[in-house]
Design an enzyme around this catalytic site. Structure first.
Site, PDB file in Angstrom:
ATOM      1  N   THR A  79       0.865  -1.181   0.000  1.00  0.00           N
ATOM      2  CA  THR A  79       0.000   0.000   0.000  1.00  0.00           C
ATOM      3  C   THR A  79       0.900   1.229   0.000  1.00  0.00           C
ATOM      4  O   THR A  79       1.965   1.238   0.627  1.00  0.00           O
ATOM      5  CB  THR A  79      -0.923   0.035   1.233  1.00  0.00           C
ATOM      6  OG1 THR A  79      -0.144  -0.125   2.429  1.00  0.00           O
ATOM      7  CG2 THR A  79      -1.973  -1.066   1.164  1.00  0.00           C
ATOM      8  N   SER A 107       5.510  -1.185  -1.428  1.00  0.00           N
ATOM      9  CA  SER A 107       4.998  -0.505  -2.619  1.00  0.00           C
ATOM     10  C   SER A 107       6.084   0.346  -3.264  1.00  0.00           C
ATOM     11  O   SER A 107       6.917   0.948  -2.585  1.00  0.00           O
ATOM     12  CB  SER A 107       3.822   0.393  -2.232  1.00  0.00           C
ATOM     13  OG  SER A 107       3.460   1.244  -3.302  1.00  0.00           O
ATOM     14  N   TYR A 131       6.047  -1.131 -10.650  1.00  0.00           N
ATOM     15  CA  TYR A 131       5.448  -0.713 -11.915  1.00  0.00           C
ATOM     16  C   TYR A 131       6.567  -0.670 -12.957  1.00  0.00           C
ATOM     17  O   TYR A 131       7.680  -0.219 -12.644  1.00  0.00           O
ATOM     18  CB  TYR A 131       4.831   0.683 -11.805  1.00  0.00           C
ATOM     19  CG  TYR A 131       3.630   0.782 -10.897  1.00  0.00           C
ATOM     20  CD1 TYR A 131       2.385   0.321 -11.311  1.00  0.00           C
ATOM     21  CD2 TYR A 131       3.737   1.346  -9.634  1.00  0.00           C
ATOM     22  CE1 TYR A 131       1.275   0.423 -10.482  1.00  0.00           C
ATOM     23  CE2 TYR A 131       2.637   1.457  -8.792  1.00  0.00           C
ATOM     24  CZ  TYR A 131       1.412   0.983  -9.230  1.00  0.00           C
ATOM     25  OH  TYR A 131       0.323   1.085  -8.402  1.00  0.00           O
ATOM     26  N   THR A 157       2.743  -5.024 -10.871  1.00  0.00           N
ATOM     27  CA  THR A 157       1.336  -4.654 -11.017  1.00  0.00           C
ATOM     28  C   THR A 157       1.016  -4.506 -12.496  1.00  0.00           C
ATOM     29  O   THR A 157       1.618  -3.690 -13.196  1.00  0.00           O
ATOM     30  CB  THR A 157       1.040  -3.350 -10.265  1.00  0.00           C
ATOM     31  OG1 THR A 157       1.233  -3.573  -8.869  1.00  0.00           O
ATOM     32  CG2 THR A 157      -0.392  -2.891 -10.498  1.00  0.00           C
ATOM     33  N   ARG A 166     -10.595   7.692  -8.911  1.00  0.00           N
ATOM     34  CA  ARG A 166     -10.986   7.627  -7.505  1.00  0.00           C
ATOM     35  C   ARG A 166     -11.555   8.993  -7.131  1.00  0.00           C
ATOM     36  O   ARG A 166     -10.820   9.965  -6.939  1.00  0.00           O
ATOM     37  CB  ARG A 166      -9.779   7.236  -6.662  1.00  0.00           C
ATOM     38  CG  ARG A 166      -9.225   5.876  -7.117  1.00  0.00           C
ATOM     39  CD  ARG A 166      -7.790   5.655  -6.757  1.00  0.00           C
ATOM     40  NE  ARG A 166      -7.233   4.554  -7.555  1.00  0.00           N
ATOM     41  CZ  ARG A 166      -5.952   4.201  -7.533  1.00  0.00           C
ATOM     42  NH1 ARG A 166      -5.095   4.856  -6.761  1.00  0.00           N
ATOM     43  NH2 ARG A 166      -5.523   3.220  -8.291  1.00  0.00           N
ATOM     44  N   LYS A 231       0.694  -9.156 -10.489  1.00  0.00           N
ATOM     45  CA  LYS A 231      -0.391  -8.765  -9.590  1.00  0.00           C
ATOM     46  C   LYS A 231      -1.450  -8.000 -10.368  1.00  0.00           C
ATOM     47  O   LYS A 231      -1.145  -7.026 -11.053  1.00  0.00           O
ATOM     48  CB  LYS A 231       0.161  -7.893  -8.466  1.00  0.00           C
ATOM     49  CG  LYS A 231      -0.869  -7.381  -7.464  1.00  0.00           C
ATOM     50  CD  LYS A 231      -0.177  -6.578  -6.374  1.00  0.00           C
ATOM     51  CE  LYS A 231      -1.158  -6.085  -5.322  1.00  0.00           C
ATOM     52  NZ  LYS A 231      -2.046  -5.028  -5.850  1.00  0.00           N
ATOM     53  N   HIS A 255      -6.724  -4.533  -7.194  1.00  0.00           N
ATOM     54  CA  HIS A 255      -6.158  -3.275  -6.692  1.00  0.00           C
ATOM     55  C   HIS A 255      -7.044  -2.679  -5.591  1.00  0.00           C
ATOM     56  O   HIS A 255      -7.190  -1.457  -5.469  1.00  0.00           O
ATOM     57  CB  HIS A 255      -6.010  -2.277  -7.844  1.00  0.00           C
ATOM     58  CG  HIS A 255      -4.779  -1.426  -7.773  1.00  0.00           C
ATOM     59  ND1 HIS A 255      -3.750  -1.534  -8.669  1.00  0.00           N
ATOM     60  CD2 HIS A 255      -4.411  -0.447  -6.924  1.00  0.00           C
ATOM     61  CE1 HIS A 255      -2.811  -0.653  -8.390  1.00  0.00           C
ATOM     62  NE2 HIS A 255      -3.185   0.019  -7.325  1.00  0.00           N
ATOM     63  N   ASP A 286      -5.539 -11.086  -2.661  1.00  0.00           N
ATOM     64  CA  ASP A 286      -5.826 -10.014  -1.706  1.00  0.00           C
ATOM     65  C   ASP A 286      -7.214  -9.465  -2.007  1.00  0.00           C
ATOM     66  O   ASP A 286      -7.898  -9.927  -2.911  1.00  0.00           O
ATOM     67  CB  ASP A 286      -4.745  -8.917  -1.749  1.00  0.00           C
ATOM     68  CG  ASP A 286      -4.742  -8.110  -3.053  1.00  0.00           C
ATOM     69  OD1 ASP A 286      -5.728  -8.175  -3.843  1.00  0.00           O
ATOM     70  OD2 ASP A 286      -3.755  -7.405  -3.309  1.00  0.00           O
ATOM     71  N   GLY A 288     -10.383  -7.326   0.348  1.00  0.00           N
ATOM     72  CA  GLY A 288     -11.570  -7.533   1.163  1.00  0.00           C
ATOM     73  C   GLY A 288     -11.400  -8.432   2.362  1.00  0.00           C
ATOM     74  O   GLY A 288     -12.370  -8.709   3.074  1.00  0.00           O
TER      75      GLY A 288
END
Length: 388
Positions: A79, A107, A131, A157, A166, A231, A255, A286, A288
């Site tokens: 994160t 991250s 990335y 990722t 967002r 990922k 994500h 991953d 939730g």
């Protein structure tokens, strides 16, 4: 930290500690946030089928992933910008993982550099989320630093040709607070403090490479000489391609619901990926996960490791390293209890037969009976062995 006995307790406490703009950044999903919500609600639609009289007096949660042993099948997902939650940020998170002997993933967009995390948590088993940028030299330089710092694997990722919309970040005109930087890069701070909309989206538009293809993963594997996991995979088709390119693992992720809204929950996507490639590669999931029952369900559906992202941030905000450790302890105790009550001594005892969708019980039919009989037949023939 009295009264904090669940991950939700930590989330509620963290919401009163973390500044609103930062909390919104951590918590929000893309667009209408349907996928973020599905990540949670989909776990609630799965039912555990417990087995009785299985001698569960002694239980063992240790697992091996990519040749390394961990104390339990729960790790910490990457994160970004963790110093918005606590001044010690990623270093405290990594040290908590080291103390609990679980996997930590750093991250790319961290407030602590790879070197700071390596120095601050030298005993933590660490992977690095990456990335692949438009400037390949930038990626190569970062990978070299990651290797030198002792990180054991790269987690690429692949779901971000650009960042999802967002809305909370856009409304808040999200930027990093003064004094915080994207520590792995020089000059990124100015981009993240853009003057219009979300500075993070501006950064993504400038740095992320929408022209990436699967051969770029082959390039990274050859160049880095580290295990590479991808990922962001949500389909069996992409999982099969990834395995054909030589990856060391598939990380089933959406994500945190922050990219493509209306994509499936990760626990919904997991079974088809396991069916396609689960016997050929490591499967991580991953999204939730908020309690030990969620972990049990993901393991039953074929995951080798289950990762938490936001819950570790909530623990970090509440009490730094000790808060993360308490969150991990809560999840460990809940998983241990679930295993005992479901009749499992060890993680390899957890099989596909332990979990069914609620429709099996609410809409019982001959076909559903046949489905269960098919699973039982596969178990008798040895096709449904433990995960490891």
């Amino acid at each position: 930290m009295s009264g904090l006995i669940t991950v939700k307790d930590f989330e509620d406490r963290a919401a009163s500690i973390i500044p609103k703009e930062a909390f919104d950044y951590y918590q929000s999903g893309a667009d209408e946030e349907q996928t973020r919500q599905l990540n949670r609600s989909s776990y609630g639609r799965l039912r555990i089928r417990p087995r009785m009289l299985r001698n569960v007096a002694n239980r063992d949660m240790k697992v091996k992933v990519l040749g390394e042993e961990f104390s339990m099948p729960i790790g910490i997902a990457p994160t970004a910008f963790q110093k918005m939650a606590h001044p010690e940020g990623e270093v405290a998170n990594a040290q908590a993982a080291a103390n609990r002997k679980v996997l930590f993933t750093l991250s790319t967009l961290s407030n602590s550099s790879v070197e700071e995390v390596a120095d601050g948590a030298p005993k933590s088993p660490k992977w690095f989320q990456l990335y692949i940028y438009k400037e390949r030299k930038l990626t190569e330089k970062l990978v070299q630093r990651v290797k030198k710092a002792g990180f054991k694997a790269l987690v690429v990722t692949v779901d971000s040709p650009l960042f999802g919309k967002r809305r909370a970040d856009i409304r808040n005109r999200f930027t990093l607070p003064p004094g915080l930087t994207a520590a792995n890069f020089e000059g990124v701070q100015a981009t993240l403090q853009g003057q219009s909309g979300s500075g993070l989206n501006e950064y993504g538009e400038q740095q992320l490479d929408p022209s990436l293809v699967w051969d770029d993963i082959k390039w990274l594997i050859k160049f880095s000489k580290l295990p590479v996991l991808v990922k962001g995979v949500l389909t069996k088709e992409d999982a099969e391609i990834a395995v054909s390119k030589g990856v060391s693992g598939i990380w089933v992720s959406n994500h945190g619901g922050r990219q493509l809204d209306s994509a499936p929950a990760t626990i919904e996507a997991l079974p088809e990926i396991v069916a396609a490639v689960g016997d050929r590669t490591t499967i991580i999931v991953d999204g939730g996960v908020r309690n030990g029952k969620d972990v049990f369900k993901a393991l039953a559906l074929g995951a080798h490791m289950v990762m938490i992202g936001r819950p570790a941030l909530w623990g970090l905000a509440v009490d730094g390293q000790k808060g993360v450790e308490q969150v991990l302890d809560i999840l460990r105790e809940e998983l241990d209890t679930t295993m005992a009550l479901a009749g499992c001594q060890k993680v390899s005892d957890i099989t596909r037969l332990h979990v069914l969708h609620e429709e099996y019980y609410t809409n019982f039919s001959v076909r559903q009976t046949e489905t269960l009989m098919e699973l039982q037949s596969k178990e008798r023939k040895g096709w449904l062995k433990g995960i490891f």
